[in-house]
Structure formats: structure tokens, C-alpha cells
Design a protein around this motif. Sequence first.
Motif, PDB file in Angstrom:
ATOM      1  N   MET A   1       0.573   0.565  -4.522  1.00 51.89           N
ATOM      2  CA  MET A   1       1.183  -0.547  -3.828  1.00 51.89           C
ATOM      3  C   MET A   1       0.491  -1.863  -4.190  1.00 51.89           C
ATOM      4  N   PHE A   2      -0.831  -1.866  -4.292  1.00 50.75           N
ATOM      5  CA  PHE A   2      -1.577  -3.082  -4.601  1.00 50.75           C
ATOM      6  C   PHE A   2      -1.588  -3.308  -6.111  1.00 50.75           C
TER       7      PHE A   2
ATOM      8  N   VAL B   1      -6.663 -11.605  -0.790  1.00 49.70           N
ATOM      9  CA  VAL B   1      -5.219 -11.750  -0.945  1.00 49.70           C
ATOM     10  C   VAL B   1      -4.749 -10.912  -2.132  1.00 49.70           C
ATOM     11  N   TYR B   2      -4.046  -9.835  -1.819  1.00 52.18           N
ATOM     12  CA  TYR B   2      -3.557  -8.890  -2.822  1.00 52.18           C
ATOM     13  C   TYR B   2      -2.076  -9.123  -3.106  1.00 52.18           C
ATOM     14  N   ARG B   3      -1.717  -9.055  -4.381  1.00 51.82           N
ATOM     15  CA  ARG B   3      -0.310  -9.144  -4.773  1.00 51.82           C
ATOM     16  C   ARG B   3       0.306  -7.752  -4.719  1.00 51.82           C
TER      17      ARG B   3
ATOM     18  N   ALA C   1       8.189  -6.537   1.602  1.00 50.18           N
ATOM     19  CA  ALA C   1       8.860  -5.760   2.656  1.00 50.18           C
ATOM     20  C   ALA C   1       8.601  -4.265   2.487  1.00 50.18           C
ATOM     21  N   SER C   2       8.694  -3.768   1.261  1.00 51.97           N
ATOM     22  CA  SER C   2       8.450  -2.342   1.003  1.00 51.97           C
ATOM     23  C   SER C   2       7.000  -1.971   1.279  1.00 51.97           C
ATOM     24  N   ALA C   3       6.083  -2.848   0.886  1.00 48.45           N
ATOM     25  CA  ALA C   3       4.659  -2.570   1.120  1.00 48.45           C
ATOM     26  C   ALA C   3       4.360  -2.506   2.616  1.00 48.45           C
ATOM     27  N   LEU C   4       4.927  -3.429   3.382  1.00 50.89           N
ATOM     28  CA  LEU C   4       4.698  -3.423   4.823  1.00 50.89           C
ATOM     29  C   LEU C   4       5.323  -2.194   5.473  1.00 50.89           C
ATOM     30  N   ASP C   5       6.502  -1.785   5.005  1.00 48.20           N
ATOM     31  CA  ASP C   5       7.132  -0.561   5.515  1.00 48.20           C
ATOM     32  C   ASP C   5       6.243   0.650   5.232  1.00 48.20           C
TER      33      ASP C   5
END
Length: 129
Positions: A1-2, A67-69, A74-78
Motif C-alpha cells: 500500500m505504501f 508523509v507516505y504516498r 480511498a482504497s488505502a484508507l479502506d
Amino acid sequence: MFESLDFVYMPSRDAAGDVKFFTSTLGARLVFAVEGMGTRVAMVELTDGPPRVLLAEHLEGDRPVLVYRVENLASALDELESRGWHRGGTFEIPQGPICSFAAPGGQRIALYQLARPEVEAHFVGRRDF
């Protein structure tokens, strides 16, 4: 994800003084120093690659924000919510949407989506202070 740690967002009580220390003493390259909306923010580079350091007078507290890209915020938070994380508020930075939060140990983390990659070029070389 990161995807990458792009920025270390550091609180500053005196951005101009911090810029002088980072550039003169540590040998950092000043990318920009902007003043507006009652605050000052500067970006410096200590290495050829990320992360870049942001010195921000408006950032509260004494701890930096990592601060990671991510490809899709939205998908990362889900995905984080599926692991039991509780969503915080999201807002916009010049590069795109971001969500900032604190880990249980007090570490400050933010995830952002690089939706507007061209915007950073607008600030490069700017010297307001």
C-alpha cells in the motif's frame, strides 16, 4: 500500500532560522520558502531522493509527520479500516488528498495521493523569506 516516504513534515518555530541551519550547517538544498495565510513553510533536500523535509510554522506540536504516498487514498484508507484502524479526517494539500493521524504510540503519520504532480514545480525556486 505504501509507495514511498515522500516528506517529513516538521514543526518549526522559526522557519527562516531553520532554513539557515539546514542549508548552511547541514548542507541541504533549499527547494522553496513560501509565506502566506499567516505562516511560513520551506522545503529542503538533504539527499538526492526522498524524503524531503518540510519546515512548517503552522504545524502544531513537536513531533514530525511522516508523509507516505499511496496510489489511491480511498482504497488505502479502506484497507486500513479493514484492519481495525479508525478513519480520521481527510483534507487537501497542493499535491492531492491526504489523511493525517496519530498511531497509538503518538507517532504522526499521513497518507496522500499524488493527484496533482505538476503543482510542486510551481513552488520550486520560490523564496518569500
